[in-house]
Design a protein around this motif. Structure first.
Motif, short mmCIF file in Angstrom:
data_model
loop_
_atom_site.label_atom_id
_atom_site.label_comp_id
_atom_site.label_asym_id
_atom_site.label_seq_id
_atom_site.Cartn_x
_atom_site.Cartn_y
_atom_site.Cartn_z
N LYS A 1 0.82 -1.22 0.00
CA LYS A 1 0.00 0.00 0.00
C LYS A 1 0.84 1.26 0.00
O LYS A 1 0.34 2.34 -0.30
N GLY A 2 2.13 1.16 0.36
CA GLY A 2 2.98 2.34 0.39
C GLY A 2 4.12 2.18 1.38
O GLY A 2 4.30 1.11 1.96
N PRO A 3 4.90 3.24 1.59
CA PRO A 3 6.09 3.12 2.43
C PRO A 3 5.76 2.80 3.89
O PRO A 3 4.86 3.41 4.48
N THR B 1 4.55 6.70 8.02
CA THR B 1 4.62 7.41 6.74
C THR B 1 5.81 6.97 5.91
O THR B 1 5.97 7.42 4.77
N ASN C 1 8.66 0.45 0.23
CA ASN C 1 7.50 1.05 -0.43
C ASN C 1 7.12 0.13 -1.59
O ASN C 1 7.70 0.21 -2.67
N ALA D 1 4.49 0.23 -3.26
CA ALA D 1 3.66 0.92 -4.24
C ALA D 1 4.49 1.87 -5.11
O ALA D 1 3.95 2.75 -5.77
N HIS D 2 5.82 1.70 -5.11
CA HIS D 2 6.71 2.61 -5.83
C HIS D 2 6.35 2.69 -7.32
O HIS D 2 6.16 3.76 -7.87
#
Length: 173
Positions: free
Chosen positions: A30-32, A74, A92, A94-95
């Motif tokens: 989903k992200g970092p 974050t 991350n 989602a990069h």
């Protein structure tokens, strides 16, 4: 738990996934998010103290293992250089569609350069694949630990814990 760590010095994949500081692959995608591979109950809390969002919790007993709240994290990376055990990295997932961005602590000289192709190594020091360095940050507060970020195929992002430059490395003084 920790049988493999105690016998070989390296966490098994099962031991790794049982740590409270390791988020699921679903959250990584989903992200970092910080991944905390802290497996020993020792008195330590710089990761909790430096986290600006309160995503890392040790609790009242300073010997507790850190727990990551991946929703609050974050991926800022402040905890990477703060960890004296070099046990934290940020992933991350989602990069891009096919690549993850991984940021690791790095305490060797020479530092790689942005754009360098280097060997990515697993927890046992074995080559996983070649990766491209995309960012190098020096911590103002923790001046001996750089943060090196590289892109890697998504399916390999949780395997890599170090990099090897061609021509050898030496510890920073």
């Amino acid at each position: 738990m920790l049988n493999m760590l105690r016998s070989s010095g390296v966490l098994s994949e099962q031991e790794l996934m049982e740590l409270p500081g390791v988020p699921s692959m679903e959250l990584v995608e989903k992200g970092p998010v910080a991944v905390i591979e802290c497996a020993e109950m020792i008195p330590c809390n710089p990761c909790e103290a430096c986290c600006p969002t309160g995503a890392i919790k040790i609790g009242d007993d300073i010997n507790n293992l850190p727990i990551i709240d991946a929703v609050k994290c974050t991926g800022c990376g402040l905890c990477i250089a703060a960890c004296p055990g070099l046990a934290i990295f940020v992933v991350n997932g989602a990069h891009t569609k096919s690549e993850a961005l991984v940021s690791i602590p790095y305490e060797f000289l020479p530092l790689p350069n942005v754009g360098d192709q280097v060997e990515a190594l697993d927890r046992q020091g074995k080559k996983v694949c070649m990766v491209k360095i995309v960012q190098i940050r020096s911590s103002k507060k923790f001046d001996k630990t750089a943060i090196v970020s590289f892109t890697i195929p998504k399916e390999r992002c949780m395997e890599v814990r170090h990099i090897r430059l061609s021509g050898g490395m030496q510890r920073k003084q």
